[in-house]
Design an enzyme around this catalytic site. Sequence first.
Site, PDB file in Angstrom:
ATOM      1  N   CYS A 122       2.547  -6.184  -7.586  1.00  0.00           N
ATOM      2  CA  CYS A 122       3.031  -6.647  -8.882  1.00  0.00           C
ATOM      3  C   CYS A 122       3.043  -8.168  -8.926  1.00  0.00           C
ATOM      4  CB  CYS A 122       4.424  -6.095  -9.145  1.00  0.00           C
ATOM      5  SG  CYS A 122       4.466  -4.284  -9.215  1.00  0.00           S
ATOM      6  N   TYR A 169      -1.499   7.666  -7.173  1.00  0.00           N
ATOM      7  CA  TYR A 169      -0.365   6.929  -6.612  1.00  0.00           C
ATOM      8  C   TYR A 169       0.789   7.873  -6.318  1.00  0.00           C
ATOM      9  CZ  TYR A 169       3.172   3.193  -6.293  1.00  0.00           C
ATOM     10  OH  TYR A 169       4.163   2.336  -5.873  1.00  0.00           O
TER      11      TYR A 169
END
Length: 705
Positions: free
Chosen positions: A41, A182
Amino acid sequence: MEDWIAWGQPQARPARYDVLFEPVKIGPLTARNRFYQVPHCNGMGYRDPTALAHMRGIKAEGGWAVICTEQVELHHTSEITPFIELRLWDDRDIPALARMADKIHEHGALAGIELAYNGMNGSNLYSREVPMGPGHLPVATFTYDPVQARQMNKQDIRNLRTWHLQAVKRAKTAGFDLIYVYAAHALGFLHHFLSRRYNHRIDEYGGSLENRVRLLREITEETRAAVGDTCAVPIRISVDELLGEGGLYKEEVEDMIGLLGDIPDLWDVTLAGWENDSQTSRFAEEGVQEPFIANIRKLTSKPVVGVGRYTSVDRMVSLVNKGILDMIGAARPSIADPFLPNKIAEGRFDDIRECIGCNICVSGDFTQSPIRCTQNPTMAEEWRKGWHPEKVRRQKTDKPVLIIGGGPAGLEAAQTLGKRGYEVTLAEAGTELGGRVLKEARLPGLSAWVRVADYRKMQLHQLPNVTPYFDSRLSADDVLGFGIPRVVIATGATWRADGVGHFHTLPVPIADGAQVLSPGMVMDGQRPSGRQVVVWDDDHYYMGGIMAELMADKGYQVTYVTPASEASTWTRNTLEQHAIQRRLLEKGITIRTALALSDIAPDSVGMSCVYTGRRHELAADAVVLVTARLPNDALAVELEARQAEWADAGIESVTAIGDALAPATIAHATYAGRRYAEELDETPPAEGELPFKREITGLVPLDAL
């Protein structure tokens, strides 16, 4: 065309490192080497797609073979406001993602996308949809939102499989080469289905290991069928939640991987949660994940990638040679040095900016702001300001620069200006370069932070146009006498010892005879007399906890007091608050929260409850005040007052930077040094223009509403 200088000369690379530059097959694709930037991120996401695309593109230029997005929300029924990630909710999101894939491809890397349906990890504060998960449970968010997820029924699961498949097809259209499934970090629905902590179902998707892995198998097989022979499909999975059999644990996940074996094209293995996988250097050494991932390669014929904040090239080689990893995964080291692979390939080991493991990069995600890095001040400024981690604009004038102060801001300014070609004189009052970094690196757990100074000192050694002088505490008369046109004041800051901080903006009463120390005094070797020490933390970052830990290690009986509700509360943004509080408790330190410092006497400290004002007395022989700092700006103030003398002395500008201007983090200091060096002699923005580029949200035409 601007005149750029690329820094660094290739050297002979030891043959033992050649294994890192072997190509690796990932399904139908071939990665050019073993360096793999795993998804991470960055605080930019859907708000700053062009800045994000350029950030990833720079890493491709730096030699990473695979470069991945952060988690990308695949459907509006699961989003994680306030966090700013990428989105692929519908076709309108494709162009922003395609821009990133294109930038990655420009430099020959493979582009990976981590599709995410957050499920129980998303409160849906923006979409206001009801979250879904394997069972009826409160959402598992960082912020304890008062929201529950509802249990998914069979139709919900079918819908979700459809949504995932639609996102896969959009990702392929956007040009991505690797399309993730994921199931890691407790941040997505597939992890929640795998873990008995969240999955209490009694149907074919719950209970046994085979049932809990069923949805992961179905979605992976559907993804592979959808991408055909043009894309690879990795699975990202967490091998342990560090909760024993109360959560996912190593042996159980190894059985899951054994069941799925060769279905994906690559296994990306992690720890859960994120705070375990990305521990700071204060609490974890390089490669802390290795005991948990050591057996994965034996369970599959497909390549395995894992992370460990690896900065040692020999350690990387060992992981490959031992058959533990096929690819060296990195998030934080790729942020600290986007050109890490190229530097290893070229034998330029002294030019590597090693990650210090401070996790200031993580704070960007938690504060919804562009990612920053202590070691790499160009991070997130590649497009916004046109900065490059390895290239600088050639000097525009022959006017030399005097930098006063050899801390992180002064060192960064000196090395960047030197690379631009300016003649730089660096005056350091002490006998060693590094400033606050040298002192803080001697504190418990912070030894890796010395890399901030080490990297910059190594760069200065290669710059004949930068001359450092030691034992050079300069006065205003000295500066005026030198007559160097541009003067930079980078003299740092000093910790206050009067109680002024976030809570108190005026000094607190301190009685005569009371022992009061600041962190600066402690770092300079001063120690309290007596045995009982109160540490008052109104800074709320790492220093208060470290002062308490240091005092306990020296044998003092320590009480840590803060007006906040927990110790070192801002470090939630660096994923270490829980570890700090645990460390303090394990060392026998008493923690008192929600108390405000009132006054200090020779044998006690007055406190008051921040809610009721009720007074408390704490016995104390001494108090360590971890509060605010004051800039060491006396020289800057005096020079400003004598501005009328500048012209005769040949001085054009005097600029305070870093802590000498306004105390902040070390990352702020290196950024300030870089900014001064980048902007010197450059055309400033016109009146009313911003000093950086930004993207503006486009309005929907009124006739389309």
